[in-house]
Design an enzyme around this catalytic site. Structure first.
Site, PDB file in Angstrom:
ATOM      1  N   SER A   1      32.549  75.436  27.870  1.00  0.00           N
ATOM      2  CA  SER A   1      33.823  74.869  27.458  1.00  0.00           C
ATOM      3  C   SER A   1      33.822  74.600  25.945  1.00  0.00           C
ATOM      4  CB  SER A   1      34.110  73.598  28.264  1.00  0.00           C
ATOM      5  OG  SER A   1      35.451  73.208  28.133  1.00  0.00           O
TER       6      SER A   1
ATOM      7  N   ASP B   1      39.523  80.087  36.221  1.00  0.00           N
ATOM      8  CA  ASP B   1      39.537  79.056  35.190  1.00  0.00           C
ATOM      9  C   ASP B   1      40.964  78.644  34.854  1.00  0.00           C
ATOM     10  OD1 ASP B   1      39.299  77.598  32.666  1.00  0.00           O
ATOM     11  OD2 ASP B   1      37.272  78.365  32.586  1.00  0.00           O
TER      12      ASP B   1
ATOM     13  N   HIS C   1      36.501  76.469  36.038  1.00  0.00           N
ATOM     14  CA  HIS C   1      35.950  75.857  34.836  1.00  0.00           C
ATOM     15  C   HIS C   1      34.907  74.813  35.256  1.00  0.00           C
ATOM     16  CE1 HIS C   1      36.602  75.270  30.476  1.00  0.00           C
ATOM     17  NE2 HIS C   1      36.218  74.030  30.701  1.00  0.00           N
TER      18      HIS C   1
END
Length: 429
Positions: free
Chosen positions: A261, A360, A394
């Site tokens: 991230s 994601d 994610h």
């Protein structure tokens, strides 16, 4: 059956069904107010599926024992429990391909014989990471054969050490002969939250256990810190690692870096900008290069070149950057990995393995694809592997899960291959 039992069972049935649905169904469209809610349900359902499915079975059995099947409300609740457990089992089934998908990506670039090209002494350290018992303790990371040394300051000579400028060192207790290659991890959290010891831990513990020196670093967080403080700290952590790795049995000449991230953004940026003195205040001469970069689901397009993203742009302007893009254009460009990738005067890039989840919801899959293509177009000599993890959300590598553990198994092989090849090339030189 009392009304309270029926309503309680129905409540948990609805929550379970929502979690399972989010785990198996993608959310389409751009980032919006529902995205974080969807992420919470989806990531929980996909990566904690074994834990939740067990809970669903127990709750359903308890409701049945209390007479839920005798009344309409209870029957609806039991049906939701069945659907939830079925969806969670489907999520587990889908994650079984993680190793095969990564392995196929590695073979496509490195060759079908890449595992055989790992040096014999390093190949002996390759182990399975699959530990199903850990799925029911998804955030229990510590391993008895890993020495986890916490909270080491990496800013030399600081008058008042900053708690966000510290790192952990993980060292396996059964040391292999010779110096250990080094893996540095940079956590995510939108540049505002997060801390070492909480992300990518299945990978970090496994690599430390299997003959790597692992460094897990914090960095100053926004809004108290603003860019470029974050990347300066990452480079400080790399410089500290290169200076001190040998004290822990590490090989300071070989550093691989990974992170997810916001950490993926900083990993890519650090790998693409070694030795840039403006981002190394007070340690300008330190070697901040890395030999391998493995960013996970990173933010690679700060300038909206891959597509308009006003929500993220406002987020960066208000809390991460010193101000809006128009007022700080040069800094925004400098903090953009895609722009750095296109710099013709940049040093040779290290090998990249870019991993992104197909589901994601925070950073679009299209952005990862665009960044990878940008790297290929501007740095054709760079060894680049891109893998899209099927059905993955994610943050999929944070807790212990089937997908996370299979991913770790493939990544160990990739990192050992890179270290073996680097070592062989250095010996030949």
């Amino acid at each position: 059956m009392s009304t309270a039992v029926g309503l309680t069972s129905l409540f948990f049935g609805i929550i379970g069904a929502m979690t399972a649905w989010a785990a198996v169904m993608p959310k389409h469209g751009s980032l919006d107010k529902l995205s974080m809610w969807y992420l919470g349900f989806s990531l929980t359902g996909s990566e904690l599926a074994a834990f939740l499915a067990t809970g669903g079975v127990l709750l359903g059995a308890a409701a049945w024992a209390l007479g839920a099947g005798e009344h309409r409300l209870g029957q609806v609740a039991l049906g939701l429990h069945v659907l939830a457990v079925a969806g969670l089992l489907l999520a587990i089934w889908r994650s079984r391909t993680a190793f095969a998908v990564l392995d196929r990506g590695l073979r496509g670039v490195l060759g079908d014989d890449y595992e055989q090209r790992i040096a014999a002494d390093r190949r002996a350290l390759v182990r399975r990471c699959l530990r199903p018992a850990a799925w029911w303790k998804p955030f229990s990371y510590r391993l008895p054969d890993v020495d986890w040394q916490r909270h080491i300051d990496y800013v030399a000579g600081a008058h008042e050490p900053n708690k966000q400028q510290r790192l952990d060192v993980l060292v396996g207790r059964d040391a292999p002969p010779g110096p250990r290659p080094v893996l540095v991890n940079i956590h995510g959290g939108g540049w505002k939250i997060g801390e070492k010891g909480t992300q990518a831990m299945p990978l970090l513990m496994h690599m430390a256990r299997c003959g790597w020196l692992v460094v897990d670093a914090d960095y100053r967080l926004s809004p108290g810190a603003r860019m470029p403080d974050h990347i300066v700290d990452v480079k400080r952590a790399i410089a500290w690692t290169r200076e001190h790795a040998a004290e822990y049995g590490g090989d300071p000449a070989f550093i691989a870096i990974t992170g997810g991230s916001a950490g993926g953004h900083l990993v890519a940026l650090a790998a693409l900008t070694p030795h840039q003195k403006q981002w190394q205040p007070g340690f300008e001469q330190a070697d901040t290069s890395v030999q391998v970069a493995v960013p996970f689901y990173g933010k690679y397009d700060v300038l909206e070149q891959a597509g308009a993203d006003p929500t993220f742009a406002n987020y960066l302007a208000e809390g991460v950057m010193p101000g809006p893009r128009a007022q700080h254009a040069a800094l925004w460009q400098a903090m953009d990995p895609a722009t750095q990738a296109a710099d013709p005067g940049a040093p040779r890039r290290p090998p990249f393995l870019v991993v992104h989840g197909q589901y994601d919801v925070l950073i679009p899959l299209a952005e990862a694809r665009w960044f990878v293509q940008r790297l290929r177009d501007t740095s054709p000599a760079t060894e680049l592997i891109y893998v899209e993890m099927p059905y993955a959300q994610h943050g999929f590598d944070v807790p212990h899960s089937l997908r996370a553990q299979l991913t770790v198994e493939a990544l160990q092989r990739y990192l050992e291959f890179q270290y073996s090849r680097w070592r062989a090339a250095r010996g030949a030189a």
